[in-house]
Design a protein around this motif. Structure first.
Motif, PDB file in Angstrom:
ATOM      1  N   GLY A 148      27.981  40.551  18.984  1.00 27.85           N
ATOM      2  CA  GLY A 148      28.050  41.480  17.870  1.00 27.85           C
ATOM      3  C   GLY A 148      29.451  41.522  17.308  1.00 27.85           C
ATOM      4  O   GLY A 148      30.312  40.713  17.667  1.00 27.85           O
ATOM      5  N   SER A 149      29.693  42.467  16.417  1.00 28.76           N
ATOM      6  CA  SER A 149      31.025  42.651  15.845  1.00 28.76           C
ATOM      7  C   SER A 149      31.806  43.620  16.719  1.00 28.76           C
ATOM      8  O   SER A 149      31.445  44.795  16.844  1.00 28.76           O
ATOM      9  CB  SER A 149      30.926  43.198  14.416  1.00 28.76           C
ATOM     10  OG  SER A 149      32.208  43.294  13.829  1.00 28.76           O
ATOM     11  N   ALA A 150      32.863  43.134  17.330  1.00 33.08           N
ATOM     12  CA  ALA A 150      33.584  43.917  18.331  1.00 33.08           C
ATOM     13  C   ALA A 150      34.323  45.087  17.711  1.00 33.08           C
ATOM     14  O   ALA A 150      34.960  44.963  16.663  1.00 33.08           O
ATOM     15  CB  ALA A 150      34.560  43.037  19.090  1.00 33.08           C
ATOM     16  N   ALA A 151      34.232  46.225  18.372  1.00 42.00           N
ATOM     17  CA  ALA A 151      35.048  47.394  18.066  1.00 42.00           C
ATOM     18  C   ALA A 151      35.715  47.783  19.372  1.00 42.00           C
ATOM     19  O   ALA A 151      35.028  48.001  20.370  1.00 42.00           O
ATOM     20  CB  ALA A 151      34.193  48.537  17.531  1.00 42.00           C
ATOM     21  N   CYS A 152      37.035  47.834  19.386  1.00 44.08           N
ATOM     22  CA  CYS A 152      37.787  48.008  20.634  1.00 44.08           C
ATOM     23  C   CYS A 152      38.585  49.299  20.575  1.00 44.08           C
ATOM     24  O   CYS A 152      39.636  49.346  19.935  1.00 44.08           O
ATOM     25  CB  CYS A 152      38.714  46.822  20.870  1.00 44.08           C
ATOM     26  SG  CYS A 152      37.888  45.221  20.829  1.00 44.08           S
ATOM     27  N   HIS A 158      33.041  47.168  22.422  1.00 45.46           N
ATOM     28  CA  HIS A 158      31.593  47.173  22.316  1.00 45.46           C
ATOM     29  C   HIS A 158      31.188  46.464  21.029  1.00 45.46           C
ATOM     30  O   HIS A 158      32.014  46.199  20.156  1.00 45.46           O
ATOM     31  CB  HIS A 158      31.034  48.602  22.338  1.00 45.46           C
ATOM     32  CG  HIS A 158      31.494  49.455  21.200  1.00 45.46           C
ATOM     33  ND1 HIS A 158      32.643  50.221  21.262  1.00 45.46           N
ATOM     34  CD2 HIS A 158      30.972  49.664  19.963  1.00 45.46           C
ATOM     35  CE1 HIS A 158      32.798  50.883  20.116  1.00 45.46           C
ATOM     36  NE2 HIS A 158      31.797  50.556  19.308  1.00 45.46           N
ATOM     37  N   ALA A 159      29.929  46.113  20.933  1.00 48.79           N
ATOM     38  CA  ALA A 159      29.397  45.520  19.710  1.00 48.79           C
ATOM     39  C   ALA A 159      28.909  46.658  18.831  1.00 48.79           C
ATOM     40  O   ALA A 159      28.042  47.429  19.235  1.00 48.79           O
ATOM     41  CB  ALA A 159      28.255  44.559  20.038  1.00 48.79           C
ATOM     42  N   SER A 192      36.121  39.878  14.046  1.00 48.32           N
ATOM     43  CA  SER A 192      36.113  41.212  13.455  1.00 48.32           C
ATOM     44  C   SER A 192      37.505  41.524  12.925  1.00 48.32           C
ATOM     45  O   SER A 192      38.510  41.221  13.558  1.00 48.32           O
ATOM     46  CB  SER A 192      35.722  42.243  14.514  1.00 48.32           C
ATOM     47  OG  SER A 192      35.972  43.542  14.045  1.00 48.32           O
ATOM     48  N   LEU A 193      37.577  42.161  11.751  1.00 50.01           N
ATOM     49  CA  LEU A 193      38.860  42.578  11.188  1.00 50.01           C
ATOM     50  C   LEU A 193      39.147  44.045  11.478  1.00 50.01           C
ATOM     51  O   LEU A 193      40.086  44.609  10.918  1.00 50.01           O
ATOM     52  CB  LEU A 193      38.879  42.324   9.682  1.00 50.01           C
ATOM     53  CG  LEU A 193      38.903  40.849   9.273  1.00 50.01           C
ATOM     54  CD1 LEU A 193      38.868  40.707   7.761  1.00 50.01           C
ATOM     55  CD2 LEU A 193      40.132  40.148   9.825  1.00 50.01           C
ATOM     56  N   ASN A 239      32.603  38.249  20.020  1.00 50.48           N
ATOM     57  CA  ASN A 239      32.959  38.886  18.760  1.00 50.48           C
ATOM     58  C   ASN A 239      32.601  37.999  17.571  1.00 50.48           C
ATOM     59  O   ASN A 239      33.204  36.960  17.350  1.00 50.48           O
ATOM     60  CB  ASN A 239      34.459  39.183  18.766  1.00 50.48           C
ATOM     61  CG  ASN A 239      34.918  39.880  17.503  1.00 50.48           C
ATOM     62  OD1 ASN A 239      34.112  40.359  16.710  1.00 50.48           O
ATOM     63  ND2 ASN A 239      36.226  39.942  17.306  1.00 50.48           N
ATOM     64  N   CYS A 240      31.594  38.429  16.811  1.00 50.14           N
ATOM     65  CA  CYS A 240      31.207  37.730  15.585  1.00 50.14           C
ATOM     66  C   CYS A 240      31.294  38.707  14.423  1.00 50.14           C
ATOM     67  O   CYS A 240      30.473  39.623  14.316  1.00 50.14           O
ATOM     68  CB  CYS A 240      29.799  37.150  15.691  1.00 50.14           C
ATOM     69  SG  CYS A 240      29.235  36.376  14.163  1.00 50.14           S
ATOM     70  N   GLY A 241      32.283  38.510  13.556  1.00 52.80           N
ATOM     71  CA  GLY A 241      32.503  39.429  12.454  1.00 52.80           C
ATOM     72  C   GLY A 241      31.498  39.334  11.330  1.00 52.80           C
ATOM     73  O   GLY A 241      31.643  40.017  10.320  1.00 52.80           O
TER      74      GLY A 241
END
Length: 337
Positions: A173-177, A196-197, A12-13, A256-258
């Protein structure tokens, strides 16, 4: 170019994730050869938390014409409010060719529309899915305005099944931290933040993770405790609640999969990067797993048809804003989003 049987799964960016990733030693790439078990659609259940609204019905109808038939053999569980006045037949969209079996479940503790949080409904979704299909391997949650690319999702789950399997608890999922600062802002990163994803882009739980989450939230009292913790530590949405519940129940951290994307392709092509979590069109994976914020059914059909016509290749020149339905202008929708 990626091998034909592999998914390009970038980090994830999202800004906080990028800063954290810089502090973590990179994983060594593997050249090991393995023959992955072919996970089939019969091993997977999709779930969507829905409610009684015309735009939701239109989006679900469009899903039945586009991405759902591409997941032939899967099951779809729609979870709505207990007081939804519609019949199950009115709620369930028709899926072309009856490729996917659609099931409707009414969440007993969900009444009057929980709104954007949708946390009670999503916890009920995973409990009910795992109860109905205890032998399913993976449970994928999306929103009505999400657009999964089924063959990319299936290929990714194939890889993870070979590497990890469904008997281990994991969240993909795409990680948001984001943690909370002393001021209460949910945008401040810290080492203690619960990643979280991102929910709109969709995420997947292994069978073991779905079971652990259900066992940790068996009743309203357990849910209330988890919600209070989520409100104290995160922004409080359903995706953060799922991640926090899994962390407590089974020590799970998000994979984490962007390639799960929170926005539409045209938004990545046209909006400034600060409005798309720092991601530009050039950053997009050649094998996207999903897109989000597709607020109108014609947009969903248009994006699906464009990807299909391009053999799933992303060409930036294609992504001018899709035409909206009459009376639902793209500019107005962007303002609302």
């Amino acid at each position: 170019d990626p091998p034909a049987d592999r998914i390009v799964c970038p980090r994830s960016l999202e800004h906080a994730c990028s800063r954290y990733a810089a502090e973590v030693p990179p994983c060594a790439p593997t050249t090991a050869e393995y023959e992955p078990y072919r996970v089939g659609w019969a091993d997977i259940a999709f779930g969507i938390a829905t409610y009684n609204a015309q735009h939701e019905m239109s989006l679900l109808a469009a899903a039945g014409e586009t991405w759902l038939p591409a997941a032939a053999g899967a099951d779809l569980l729609l979870v709505t409010d207990a007081d939804d006045p519609r019949s199950d037949d009115e709620i369930a969209p028709r899926v072309a060719g009856d490729a996917v079996a659609v099931h409707v479940h009414r969440c007993p503790r969900c009444r009057g529309n929980e709104g954007w949080l949708a946390r009670t409904k999503v916890l009920e979704l995973f409990r009910e899915a795992e109860r109905r299909w205890p032998s399913k391997l993976y449970f994928a949650k999306f929103d009505a305005d999400s657009l999964p690319i089924p063959h990319h999702l299936l290929r990714l789950l194939d890889e993870l099944h070979a590497a990890l399997g469904a008997a281990q608890p994991w969240l993909l999922g795409s990680a948001a931290c984001r943690g909370k600062s002393a001021s209460g802002s949910a945008q401040t990163f810290s080492q203690s933040a619960t990643c979280h994803a991102a929910g709109g882009a969709g995420y997947v739980l292994s069978r073991a993770a779905a079971r652990a989450l259900g066992e940790a939230t068996p009743d309203a009292a357990a849910e209330a405790t988890l919600f209070a913790q989520a409100d104290a530590e995160t922004y409080g949405g359903e995706d953060a609640v799922v991640a926090l519940g899994l962390r407590g129940a089974a020590g799970v951290r998000v994979l984490n999969c962007g390639a799960f994307y929170q926005f539409r392709p045209d938004q990545y092509a046209n909006l400034p990067s600060h409005q798309t979590d720092g991601v530009r069109f050039a950053h997009l994976s050649p094998t996207p797993v999903s897109f989000h914020t597709i607020k109108h059914a014609p947009w969903l059909r248009h994006i699906w048809a464009t990807l299909q016509a391009r053999n799933w290749t992303l060409n930036e020149a294609d992504w001018t804003a899709p035409a909206a339905e009459e009376g639902e202008g793209a500019a107005d929708e962007e303002a609302r989003v």
